[in-house]
Design a protein around this motif. Structure first.
Motif, PDB file in Angstrom:
ATOM      1  N   ARG A   8      47.327  42.088  40.024  1.00  0.00           N
ATOM      2  CA  ARG A   8      46.346  41.070  39.654  1.00  0.00           C
ATOM      3  C   ARG A   8      44.955  41.685  39.735  1.00  0.00           C
ATOM      4  N   PRO A   9      44.031  41.258  38.863  1.00  0.00           N
ATOM      5  CA  PRO A   9      42.681  41.820  38.896  1.00  0.00           C
ATOM      6  C   PRO A   9      41.942  41.472  40.189  1.00  0.00           C
ATOM      7  N   ILE A  10      41.145  42.417  40.652  1.00  0.00           N
ATOM      8  CA  ILE A  10      40.359  42.221  41.873  1.00  0.00           C
ATOM      9  C   ILE A  10      39.178  41.316  41.556  1.00  0.00           C
ATOM     10  N   CYS A  11      38.860  40.455  42.477  1.00  0.00           N
ATOM     11  CA  CYS A  11      37.754  39.509  42.320  1.00  0.00           C
ATOM     12  C   CYS A  11      36.434  40.265  42.145  1.00  0.00           C
ATOM     13  N   ALA A  12      35.678  39.904  41.128  1.00  0.00           N
ATOM     14  CA  ALA A  12      34.403  40.575  40.859  1.00  0.00           C
ATOM     15  C   ALA A  12      33.304  40.133  41.816  1.00  0.00           C
ATOM     16  N   HIS A  13      33.474  38.999  42.459  1.00  0.00           N
ATOM     17  CA  HIS A  13      32.444  38.493  43.359  1.00  0.00           C
ATOM     18  C   HIS A  13      32.482  39.175  44.720  1.00  0.00           C
ATOM     19  N   CYS A  14      33.683  39.465  45.212  1.00  0.00           N
ATOM     20  CA  CYS A  14      33.790  40.048  46.554  1.00  0.00           C
ATOM     21  C   CYS A  14      34.356  41.468  46.545  1.00  0.00           C
ATOM     22  N   ASN A  44      38.740  31.998  46.689  1.00  0.00           N
ATOM     23  CA  ASN A  44      39.275  31.218  47.816  1.00  0.00           C
ATOM     24  C   ASN A  44      39.906  32.088  48.894  1.00  0.00           C
ATOM     25  N   GLY A  45      39.361  33.275  49.105  1.00  0.00           N
ATOM     26  CA  GLY A  45      39.837  34.135  50.182  1.00  0.00           C
ATOM     27  C   GLY A  45      41.069  34.949  49.867  1.00  0.00           C
ATOM     28  N   THR A  46      41.441  35.084  48.595  1.00  0.00           N
ATOM     29  CA  THR A  46      42.625  35.879  48.259  1.00  0.00           C
ATOM     30  C   THR A  46      42.277  37.303  47.867  1.00  0.00           C
ATOM     31  N   GLY A  47      41.077  37.536  47.337  1.00  0.00           N
ATOM     32  CA  GLY A  47      40.679  38.873  46.904  1.00  0.00           C
ATOM     33  C   GLY A  47      41.057  39.194  45.478  1.00  0.00           C
ATOM     34  N   HIS A  48      41.774  38.290  44.834  1.00  0.00           N
ATOM     35  CA  HIS A  48      42.220  38.505  43.455  1.00  0.00           C
ATOM     36  C   HIS A  48      41.867  37.294  42.602  1.00  0.00           C
TER      37      HIS A  48
END
Length: 60
Positions: A8-14, A44-48
């Motif tokens: 899954r893509p990594i969150c761009a915000h964190c 929501n704290g998942t990183g993805h």
């Protein structure tokens, strides 16, 4: 055979670090720093993040 092995893509915000510990500046009675945790609001704290949905046209 479906390809379910893509990450899954990594969150761009964190940038994949969804939870952080923040010191409040105060100490506990035992002398330790008091901390609070904060979750990334975008993932929501998942990183993805969820991948973009593919839209399919139905009908003629």
């Amino acid at each position: 055979m479906p390809d379910n092995t893509r990450p899954r893509p990594i969150c761009a915000h964190c940038d994949g670090f969804p939870q952080v510990a923040i010191t409040t500046g105060q100490t506990t009675p035992t002398g330790h720093r008091q901390t609070i945790t904060a979750d990334c609001p975008a993932c929501n704290g998942t990183g993805h993040t969820s991948p973009a949905r593919a839209y399919a046209r139905t009908g003629a």
